[in-house]
Motif scaffolding. Structure first.
Motif, PDB file in Angstrom:
ATOM      1  N   LEU A  27     -67.589  49.734  35.978  1.00  0.00           N
ATOM      2  CA  LEU A  27     -67.264  51.137  36.398  1.00  0.00           C
ATOM      3  C   LEU A  27     -66.917  51.430  37.933  1.00  0.00           C
ATOM      4  O   LEU A  27     -66.087  51.833  38.294  1.00  0.00           O
ATOM      5  N   GLN A  69     -63.019  58.169  29.979  1.00  0.00           N
ATOM      6  CA  GLN A  69     -62.065  57.929  31.008  1.00  0.00           C
ATOM      7  C   GLN A  69     -61.227  56.652  30.620  1.00  0.00           C
ATOM      8  O   GLN A  69     -60.114  56.666  30.987  1.00  0.00           O
ATOM      9  N   VAL A  70     -61.871  55.692  29.927  1.00  0.00           N
ATOM     10  CA  VAL A  70     -61.007  54.396  29.729  1.00  0.00           C
ATOM     11  C   VAL A  70     -59.955  54.729  28.456  1.00  0.00           C
ATOM     12  O   VAL A  70     -58.662  54.049  28.347  1.00  0.00           O
ATOM     13  N   LEU A  71     -60.259  55.689  27.912  1.00  0.00           N
ATOM     14  CA  LEU A  71     -59.444  56.338  26.716  1.00  0.00           C
ATOM     15  C   LEU A  71     -58.089  56.850  27.466  1.00  0.00           C
ATOM     16  O   LEU A  71     -56.830  56.630  27.178  1.00  0.00           O
ATOM     17  N   GLN A 107     -73.162  60.035  30.260  1.00  0.00           N
ATOM     18  CA  GLN A 107     -72.385  58.857  31.002  1.00  0.00           C
ATOM     19  C   GLN A 107     -71.693  58.198  30.005  1.00  0.00           C
ATOM     20  O   GLN A 107     -70.527  57.747  30.222  1.00  0.00           O
ATOM     21  N   VAL A 114     -71.353  47.119  31.782  1.00  0.00           N
ATOM     22  CA  VAL A 114     -70.378  48.245  31.802  1.00  0.00           C
ATOM     23  C   VAL A 114     -70.534  49.191  33.131  1.00  0.00           C
ATOM     24  O   VAL A 114     -69.475  49.549  33.945  1.00  0.00           O
ATOM     25  N   LEU A 115     -71.443  49.441  33.315  1.00  0.00           N
ATOM     26  CA  LEU A 115     -71.962  50.482  34.588  1.00  0.00           C
ATOM     27  C   LEU A 115     -71.392  49.653  35.875  1.00  0.00           C
ATOM     28  O   LEU A 115     -70.914  50.189  36.877  1.00  0.00           O
ATOM     29  N   ILE A 157     -77.921  53.703  29.100  1.00  0.00           N
ATOM     30  CA  ILE A 157     -76.900  54.615  29.516  1.00  0.00           C
ATOM     31  C   ILE A 157     -77.208  56.149  28.950  1.00  0.00           C
ATOM     32  O   ILE A 157     -77.583  56.138  27.755  1.00  0.00           O
ATOM     33  N   ARG A 174     -61.820  48.346  31.188  1.00  0.00           N
ATOM     34  CA  ARG A 174     -60.816  48.942  30.504  1.00  0.00           C
ATOM     35  C   ARG A 174     -61.108  49.096  28.930  1.00  0.00           C
ATOM     36  O   ARG A 174     -62.206  48.965  28.519  1.00  0.00           O
ATOM     37  N   LEU A 175     -60.357  50.037  28.446  1.00  0.00           N
ATOM     38  CA  LEU A 175     -60.632  50.353  26.966  1.00  0.00           C
ATOM     39  C   LEU A 175     -60.971  49.170  26.070  1.00  0.00           C
ATOM     40  O   LEU A 175     -62.045  49.077  24.998  1.00  0.00           O
ATOM     41  N   ARG A 176     -60.089  48.104  26.411  1.00  0.00           N
ATOM     42  CA  ARG A 176     -60.556  46.807  25.724  1.00  0.00           C
ATOM     43  C   ARG A 176     -61.722  46.458  25.480  1.00  0.00           C
ATOM     44  O   ARG A 176     -62.296  45.779  24.583  1.00  0.00           O
ATOM     45  N   LYS A 198     -63.022  48.951  41.503  1.00  0.00           N
ATOM     46  CA  LYS A 198     -61.454  49.757  41.225  1.00  0.00           C
ATOM     47  C   LYS A 198     -60.573  48.693  41.329  1.00  0.00           C
ATOM     48  O   LYS A 198     -60.724  47.722  41.813  1.00  0.00           O
ATOM     49  N   ILE A 200     -54.454  47.146  21.567  1.00  0.00           N
ATOM     50  CA  ILE A 200     -55.693  47.107  22.508  1.00  0.00           C
ATOM     51  C   ILE A 200     -56.272  45.877  22.406  1.00  0.00           C
ATOM     52  O   ILE A 200     -56.653  45.123  23.563  1.00  0.00           O
ATOM     53  N   LEU A 201     -56.667  45.225  21.145  1.00  0.00           N
ATOM     54  CA  LEU A 201     -57.344  43.980  21.266  1.00  0.00           C
ATOM     55  C   LEU A 201     -56.596  42.784  21.065  1.00  0.00           C
ATOM     56  O   LEU A 201     -57.137  41.659  21.083  1.00  0.00           O
ATOM     57  N   GLU A 244     -57.214  56.391  30.476  1.00  0.00           N
ATOM     58  CA  GLU A 244     -56.513  55.290  31.135  1.00  0.00           C
ATOM     59  C   GLU A 244     -55.571  54.475  30.433  1.00  0.00           C
ATOM     60  O   GLU A 244     -54.391  53.880  30.654  1.00  0.00           O
ATOM     61  N   ALA A 245     -55.972  54.411  28.997  1.00  0.00           N
ATOM     62  CA  ALA A 245     -55.029  53.635  28.163  1.00  0.00           C
ATOM     63  C   ALA A 245     -54.114  54.452  27.484  1.00  0.00           C
ATOM     64  O   ALA A 245     -53.363  53.991  26.463  1.00  0.00           O
ATOM     65  N   LYS A 305     -62.150  45.764  36.554  1.00  0.00           N
ATOM     66  CA  LYS A 305     -62.274  47.045  36.425  1.00  0.00           C
ATOM     67  C   LYS A 305     -62.429  47.259  34.823  1.00  0.00           C
ATOM     68  O   LYS A 305     -61.763  46.346  33.795  1.00  0.00           O
TER      69      LYS A 305
END
Lengths: 376, 175
Positions: free
Chosen positions: A373, B139-141, B132, A369-370, B128, A40-42, A376, B160-161, B143-144, A38
């Protein structure tokens, strides 16, 4: 074959890079394990692979390596060797150089005193005139080679005059042309130069048949392609010599071959040239020195030693594109002369790479990335 | 160390080594100097953007423009300090700080949603859609544990890193 008059970098026109071999196969790819799982921000913030590639290019890159003249290690730092080296300098500059200038001057006198009468008096008798002019051009090239104490070893069968064939060779300096020309009077395709070289081009080289191009003109390609086709059709024309790299490379690497010579529907005869650097580095770094300085450097060295291999003629295989054909011939030449291949276009010396390469990288990342996404 | 002459004294090398906190060996610094002189074709003492972009491998990199802003006008000492992040002797902290600096275009120590969006745009281009991109980042922000209005500082980036297998290393060729 010469430096562009100014250093304006323009982005190359898109037609120049259709059907390029895939650059991604050659470029070093960092940690290219497919990221999974999945998103993630990282994963979005971690730009370390891209940064590493950029830093890697700053520290060392295969393109700049192709045009680096490698100066020989100075060895005259020893109490025994230093006087020997000094003696060498005295001999080279004091004895060899004046002798060579004399030989070259003599050669020019003989050449001009024969060429000018032949050119003007035999205007009617074209066949004989062309034959004599060809011999004379071979003669003056031999004088040039002698003026550098050129020791050239030719391997392989001598080129024969046949229609529908072109010769291609790797390119290190304009002297490649002279070294090859002393054996066979080729017609050549060249960038028009300024100065005394340009004068020679427009007078003497016209007699063996020359095609001019201008690498800064995008439209020029079609005109040149047509001239090439016309030339190889003519049975009476001298065999055509093309340097598909389009620029001088330092004789350790080969850059990508332009496909122009390979889509003429002719047999392509590869020629490989390798200079022995122990005697002199024959690479003409056109950004660092003019051709005159380059010739003077050669004339004050011990010798120009090189090997020329005339390799087996190749034809387009069924189902092969001209680009694949060009790469195949580049393989043959690089293998024979012991050169490493790099995936760059020599014209990148004068222009920027097309945005297509950057877009390829962007696409790969975007797709990843897509895709993630969705997971899950 | 004004204009780039082709030799570097021992004193110069030691000074540069000090400046980059000994992340490079003396041999590597000498090698980098050769490279610097090779790239700095007009001998101005710094490498111009044009000269960097004449390296095709650099020009095709999606972050080249961003890096050029950081590389602009650097003399040799600063050039080595810039590259020191990529040495095998650099710490993880240094590497994360560097990444933070790339994002923080305003240099005020805070990375905004727009900063992150800009870098993401450089990396993904036209592949992209803008909408989008925003959605994915939001979304990822969330979730974190952050949101669109969050201002991230260095310690957030470290959190984070901060992973020991963050690989950001380049080898300096030494002959």
């Amino acid at each position: 074959m010469a430096n562009a008059p100014d250093n304006k970098l323009t982005s190359s026109s898109s037609e120049l890079d259709l059907d390029r071999p895939n650059l991604e196969d050659y470029l070093p790819s960092g940690s290219m394990q497919e990221p999974r799982g999945k998103l993630r921000l990282r994963d979005l913030l971690d730009i370390s692979p891209t940064l590493t590639e950029a830093a890697g290019a700053i520290v060392d890159d295969s393109f700049t390596r192709c045009f680096k003249s490698n100066p020989p290690e100075p060895w005259n730092w020893n109490v025994y060797l230093f006087p020997l080296w000094c003696l060498g300098v005295v001999i080279r500059y004091g004895i060899l150089f004046p002798t060579r200038v004399l030989v070259l001057t003599l050669g020019w006198i003989i050449f001009l005193s024969s060429f000018i009468p032949v050119h003007f008096l035999l205007k009617g008798n074209d066949k004989l005139r062309k034959k004599l002019e060809r011999c004379l051009v071979e003669l003056i090239c031999s004088f040039f080679v002698a003026s550098w104490t050129g020791v050239v070893k030719y391997h392989g069968p001598r080129p024969s005059r046949r229609p529908k064939q072109v010769f291609v060779a790797n390119h290190t300096s304009m002297i490649d042309f002279i070294v090859l020309e002393q054996m066979t009077a080729f017609a050549v395709i060249m960038q028009k130069h300024p100065g005394w070289v340009g004068l020679l081009q427009s007078t003497i080289l016209e007699s063996v048949g020359c095609i001019w191009f201008n690498r800064t003109e995008a439209k020029d390609r079609e005109i040149v392609a047509r001239k090439l086709r016309d030339h190889v059709q003519g049975a009476d024309n001298n065999p055509l010599l093309i340097f598909p790299e389009g620029t001088c490379v330092n004789n350790h690497y080969t850059v990508m071959f332009k496909k122009g010579a390979f889509e003429l529907g002719c047999t392509v005869c590869p020629i490989a040239i390798k200079y022995n650097k122990i005697f002199v580095d024959a690479f003409w770094n056109s950004k660092k020195q003019s051709f005159t300085m380059h010739l003077l450097q050669l004339m004050t060295s011990w010798a120009v030693v090189c090997d020329v291999w005339y390799l087996e003629p190749q034809t387009l295989k069924p189902g092969e594109t001209p680009i694949e054909f060009a790469e195949r011939v580049r393989d043959i030449i690089s293998l024979r002369a012991g050169l490493k291949k790099v995936p760059w276009d020599g014209y990148l010396k004068y222009s920027r790479p097309s945005p297509k390469h950057r877009e390829q990288k962007q696409q790969i990342f975007a797709d990843s990335v897509l895709r993630r996404l969705e997971e899950k | 160390m004004g204009t780039t002459s082709s030799t570097l004294t021992q004193y110069d090398i030691e000074e540069v080594q000090e400046h980059c906190n000994h992340t490079f060996s003396q041999q590597e610094i000498a090698s980098l100097y050769q490279r610097f002189c090779q790239l700095d074709r007009n001998g101005g003492g710094f490498i111009a953007a044009d000269e960097f972009l004449s390296v095709p491998e650099f020009a095709v990199n999606p972050l080249s423009q961003r890096l050029l802003r950081m590389l602009d006008g650097l003399n040799f000492k600063e050039f080595v300090a810039f590259l020191s992040t990529f040495s095998s002797r650099a710490t993880l902290q240094q590497k994360i700080e560097f990444i933070f600096k790339v994002y923080d275009s305003s240099g005020n120590g805070k990375v905004t949603f727009d900063d992150m969006l800009n870098v993401l745009r450089d990396l993904t281009g036209q592949f992209i859609s803008e909408q989008q991109r925003e959605e994915v980042l939001t979304q990822v922000l969330e979730e974190a544990g952050y949101n669109k209005k969050s201002l991230l500082v260095l310690s957030d980036f470290v959190k984070i890193l901060g992973n020991p297998d963050l690989k950001m290393e380049v080898e300096v060729p030494v002959d």
